[in-house]
Design an enzyme around this catalytic site. Structure first.
Site, short mmCIF file in Angstrom:
data_model
loop_
_atom_site.label_atom_id
_atom_site.label_comp_id
_atom_site.label_asym_id
_atom_site.label_seq_id
_atom_site.Cartn_x
_atom_site.Cartn_y
_atom_site.Cartn_z
N TYR A 1 -2.14 -1.26 10.61
CA TYR A 1 -2.88 -1.67 9.17
C TYR A 1 -1.52 -1.85 9.11
O TYR A 1 -0.72 -2.92 7.84
CB TYR A 1 -3.98 -1.68 8.86
CG TYR A 1 -3.75 -1.31 7.50
CD1 TYR A 1 -4.24 -2.87 7.03
CD2 TYR A 1 -3.68 -0.84 6.85
CE1 TYR A 1 -4.20 -2.77 5.34
CE2 TYR A 1 -3.88 -0.77 5.79
CZ TYR A 1 -3.95 -1.99 5.08
OH TYR A 1 -4.12 -2.34 3.44
N SER B 1 0.64 -0.96 -0.23
CA SER B 1 -0.32 0.12 -0.14
C SER B 1 0.95 1.08 0.31
O SER B 1 1.68 0.99 0.15
CB SER B 1 -1.14 0.18 1.60
OG SER B 1 -1.63 1.06 1.23
N LYS C 1 1.76 -4.29 6.46
CA LYS C 1 2.70 -4.16 5.45
C LYS C 1 3.63 -3.68 5.25
O LYS C 1 4.88 -4.53 4.15
CB LYS C 1 1.51 -2.98 3.89
CG LYS C 1 0.35 -3.15 4.41
CD LYS C 1 -0.01 -4.44 3.72
CE LYS C 1 -1.26 -4.93 3.74
NZ LYS C 1 -1.76 -6.85 3.16
P1 NAD Z 1 -10.54 -6.84 1.19
O1 NAD Z 1 -10.98 -6.89 2.21
O2 NAD Z 1 -11.87 -7.24 -0.43
O3 NAD Z 1 -10.95 -8.91 0.39
C1 NAD Z 1 -9.31 -9.45 0.84
C2 NAD Z 1 -10.45 -10.30 1.25
O4 NAD Z 1 -9.57 -11.59 1.93
C3 NAD Z 1 -11.59 -10.88 1.80
O5 NAD Z 1 -12.08 -11.66 0.75
C4 NAD Z 1 -11.48 -11.89 3.16
O6 NAD Z 1 -12.53 -12.51 3.60
C5 NAD Z 1 -10.39 -12.38 2.83
N1 NAD Z 1 -10.18 -12.69 3.85
C6 NAD Z 1 -9.43 -12.47 5.51
N2 NAD Z 1 -8.81 -12.38 5.75
C7 NAD Z 1 -8.26 -13.55 4.89
C8 NAD Z 1 -8.05 -15.11 6.09
N3 NAD Z 1 -6.95 -15.55 7.22
N4 NAD Z 1 -7.59 -16.58 5.54
C9 NAD Z 1 -8.90 -15.83 3.96
N5 NAD Z 1 -9.07 -15.26 3.62
C10 NAD Z 1 -9.11 -13.89 3.90
O7 NAD Z 1 -9.97 -6.20 0.83
P2 NAD Z 1 -9.03 -5.18 -0.56
O8 NAD Z 1 -9.87 -4.26 -1.02
O9 NAD Z 1 -9.48 -6.75 -2.23
O10 NAD Z 1 -7.71 -5.51 -0.42
C11 NAD Z 1 -7.07 -6.92 -0.45
C12 NAD Z 1 -5.19 -6.15 -0.21
O11 NAD Z 1 -5.32 -5.24 -1.44
C13 NAD Z 1 -5.15 -6.32 0.35
O12 NAD Z 1 -4.24 -6.97 1.59
C14 NAD Z 1 -5.59 -4.79 1.04
O13 NAD Z 1 -4.83 -4.43 2.83
C15 NAD Z 1 -4.92 -4.64 -0.27
N6 NAD Z 1 -4.44 -2.86 0.34
C16 NAD Z 1 -5.83 -2.99 -0.05
C17 NAD Z 1 -6.24 -1.38 -0.49
C18 NAD Z 1 -8.27 -0.32 -0.67
O14 NAD Z 1 -8.00 -0.04 -0.77
N7 NAD Z 1 -8.96 -1.66 -0.73
C19 NAD Z 1 -5.27 -0.58 -0.95
C20 NAD Z 1 -3.92 -0.87 -0.55
C21 NAD Z 1 -3.35 -2.05 -0.46
C1 WQD Z 2 -9.66 8.98 0.73
C2 WQD Z 2 -9.91 10.51 0.66
C3 WQD Z 2 -9.84 11.54 2.90
C4 WQD Z 2 -13.48 9.72 3.42
C5 WQD Z 2 -7.67 4.34 3.28
C6 WQD Z 2 -6.11 3.44 4.06
C7 WQD Z 2 -4.94 3.81 3.02
C8 WQD Z 2 -5.41 2.34 1.76
C9 WQD Z 2 -6.69 3.30 1.00
C10 WQD Z 2 -5.00 -0.08 2.35
C11 WQD Z 2 -9.19 11.30 2.26
C12 WQD Z 2 -10.98 11.57 2.03
C13 WQD Z 2 -12.83 9.91 2.95
C14 WQD Z 2 -14.42 11.25 3.92
C15 WQD Z 2 -13.57 12.18 3.18
N1 WQD Z 2 -5.81 1.43 2.20
N2 WQD Z 2 -12.82 11.72 2.83
N3 WQD Z 2 -14.21 11.67 3.84
O1 WQD Z 2 -7.40 7.49 3.22
O2 WQD Z 2 -6.05 7.67 1.82
O3 WQD Z 2 -6.19 5.49 1.98
O4 WQD Z 2 -7.69 3.25 2.39
O5 WQD Z 2 -3.85 -0.18 2.39
O6 WQD Z 2 -4.04 2.75 3.86
O7 WQD Z 2 -5.78 4.38 5.31
O8 WQD Z 2 -8.55 6.92 1.63
O9 WQD Z 2 -11.18 6.65 0.89
O10 WQD Z 2 -10.18 6.73 3.52
O11 WQD Z 2 -9.91 8.50 2.16
O12 WQD Z 2 -13.06 13.29 3.15
O13 WQD Z 2 -15.67 10.37 4.98
O14 WQD Z 2 -10.83 11.20 1.14
O15 WQD Z 2 -10.15 12.69 4.34
O16 WQD Z 2 -8.69 12.83 1.68
P1 WQD Z 2 -7.30 6.63 2.57
P2 WQD Z 2 -10.22 6.91 1.74
#
Ligand code: NAD
Ligand code: WQD
Length: 337
Positions: free
Chosen positions: A150, A125, A154
């Protein structure tokens, strides 16, 4: 070729399963349904004409992970999405996050390092950069002290993979996502946040559909053009495609190092108000919102330098912010109908 996708029923995982199946890979999904549902398998089948193999396994159970690899000993690559991802929850319950995100990774790597093809793609991330000094953010920007457990999982995850790759035949690509949004254009799969969404775009679509009263914009006193914070919002389908390209890079031994890192973003920063305006345009309605205090832990701006992903990986985001928001809106309309 058999590919294991952990967390393959989740938001990014399900879109990646679709792209893998479109390219002819045989996909095995492992998911414990903690943040997803079995219906996602039907959505994937409706798009691709094929259901992936599904194993309901909790990766925190070491013996279950071991048994999985006894059964599927001929896996050619693993894409590891499974993790808990709610930043606030991780502050409240750090051990849940360390247990899930770290133990699962360790148990997987213990088995994967023994495979003939130890190819591993990790969901990292942009949170590892914290508030980077220079925009856009390159992969060389320093990793900063994590702002949440969290985020720390990562950073630790990246370090574990790097340490293991040094002494085993593990090859890995760390993908640092910026802000994934949107849904498949078919609206057969998308994001399914549990409870009140913490992320901007699902909160916007739920407000527009009437599930939430109004959006709170967290702060308009940031040192940005319109005062609201800036992020790099990337269409989840573009992100999914990057995983297939990264996987092919490992399978074809094209990686230049045992562990490579790529930023996955569009390269363009958008402010919260710009996202609202773009959403209003594609949804043809006004969004109710109010300006409130900044949210603790938020950075001012984060957007990617995508040069390395573009030139070395050979991937570039294709969709515009409007297209991504339109797909998120289409998905919201579909699931509430
Ligand atoms: P998500 O929660 O939609 O998907 C994660 C999936 O993993 C879910 O289906 C959940 O049921 C499964 N899971 C969790 N723990 C498990 C376990 N112990 N065993 C088996 N399955 C398990 O999340 P996402 O948004 O698709 O994110 C996927 C990956 O990307 C994650 O590692 C997340 O940290 C990373 N990531 C997400 C974002 C974001 O904003 N969505 C940003 C950066 C990184
Ligand atoms: C985006 C922008 C908020 C909600 C988070 C995690 C990060 C990554 C992605 C996994 C920001 C603003 C949001 C609301 C708002 N996940 N906002 N009102 O904070 O960039 O990142 O998700 O790795 O680790 O921290 O994403 O979508 O929460 O926010 O004004 O109700 O929208 O302040 O500027 P963020 P976000």
């Amino acid at each position: 070729m058999k590919i294991l996708v952990t967390g393959g029923l989740g938001f990014i995982g399900s879109h990646t399963v679709v792209e893998l199946q479109n390219k002819g890979f045989e996909v095995i999904v492992v998911d414990n349904l903690s943040n997803s549902s079995l219906n996602v398998l039907d959505g994937i089948e409706r798009i691709t004409g094929k259901k992936p193999i599904f194993e309901n396994i909790d990766l925190r159970e070491k013996s279950a992970v071991q048994n999985f690899f006894k059964k599927y000993f001929d896996i050619a690559g693993v894409i590891h999405f499974a993790a808990s991802k709610a930043v606030g929850e991780s502050v409240e319950n750090p051990l849940l996050y360390y247990e899930n995100n770290i133990n699962s990774l360790v148990y997987l790597l213990q088995e994967i390092k023994e495979l003939k093809n130890a190819n591993f793609i990790f969901s990292s991330s942009c949170t590892v950069y914290g508030q980077a000094e220079k925009m856009p953010i390159t992969e060389n920007a320093p990793v900063q002290q994590a702002m949440s457990p969290y985020g720390n999982t990562k950073q630790i995850g990246e370090e574990i993979i790097t340490d293991v790759a040094k002494v085993t035949n593990l090859n890995s690509i760390l993908l640092r996502y910026f802000n994934p949004i949107g849904a498949h254009p078919s609206a057969e799969i998308g994001e399914l946040p549990l409870g009140v969404p913490q992320n901007l775009v699902p909160f916007i679509t739920q407000t527009a559909i009437g599930l939430r009263d109004k959006l709170s914009v967290f702060g308009n006193d940031y040192p940005t053009a319109d005062g609201t914070a800036i992020r790099d919002y990337i269409h989840v389908v573009d992100l999914a495609k990057a995983h297939v390209i990264a996987l092919q890079r490992l399978l074809n031994h094209k990686n230049l190092e045992k562990v490579e890192t790529f930023n996955l973003g569009t390269g363009t920063g958008s402010s919260v108000l710009e996202v609202i305006t773009a959403f209003e345009k594609v949804s043809e309605q006004q969004l109710k919102y109010q300006i409130v205090e900044r949210r603790e832990g938020d950075v001012i701006e984060a957007f990617a330098n995508t040069d390395k992903a573009n030139t070395v990986l050979g991937w570039k985001a294709q969709s515009s912010l409007e297209e991504a928001l339109a797909s998120a809106w289409k998905w919201e309309l579909k699931i509430r109908s």
